[in-house]
Design a protein around this motif. Sequence first.
Motif: not given
Length: 295
Positions: A173-185, A192-199
């Motif tokens: 979860a930590g690695i993926l959320l790090f990547a999502y933060g980078a993709l925001n840029n 949506a990415l966080t929803m998919a990950t959590v599920y």
Amino acid sequence: MTTVLLSLIVIVNLFFVLSFVKDLIKHKSEIMTEPATTLALPFTSFFMFLLSTFGISDFAIGTVLYRKLKWVPLKKLPGTLNAQCVIPVAAMALSYITSIDVGVKTLAVCIISQVIGAYVGPRFVVKLPEKTIKQFVSIGLTVAAVLILAGKFNLIPSNGTATELYGFKLVTAGILLFAYGALNNIGIGSYALTMATVYALGMNPAAAFPIMMGACTFSVPIGSMQFVKFGEYSRKITLFASTFGVLGVLTAVYFVKSLNVDMLQWLVIAVLLYTAISMILEMRKAKMSLVNSVN
């Protein structure tokens, strides 16, 4: 820990509020001369952030709406999209963290990872072709939606009740959320990415909401203060969004808290498919524009 987290959210966003109010006072004679329609703004702000609270990107809605209505010049659009959501997102984070059960350790790891990704990640993300990233993300979201849908019809095993992550799942979860933060840029939202990950990690779908909003409420205010500093945003839209947008948030939070897991799963499916389809259409439009320009 929860008290510390909530206190930090208030402190970080208070810095933005002070900066914003100071700018409003300095330019009070200019606010009502901006092109956004005063009569329409309460309604657009309310519904935009009501939908955002359910995970539908306010960036996407605002981009289409403001450009279509010519409320914001293109140069000020990024600043407006960021600044207008600071206070509503803070309201989302405070509401969800205090009302939806998520382990504090899991929440902290996810939030810190995404915030770090938002600041450190761009140096890596910019080296990747944006089109390629969006293609993979849209495919991933579609697959995630299909898997959840399959679980709904008992075609594959489906869980989703955990409120805390441990070991390998927490690291993932930590690695993926790090990547999502980078993709925001590069304009790829993390909702949506966080929803998919959590599920996918077996958590209660509701846990996505405090994680999503908690991460955004730390990263967005810092950048927004720079837009305020240089005046590169719509003060009028931000003012209305900071008031009526919060009302939309509080209305939506009430419904999210009252929805059962089954309904939340359908909501997650809708958000994933909406985001994936939006990306596909955006890429198709860009391709058509390129073809037309060549011709």
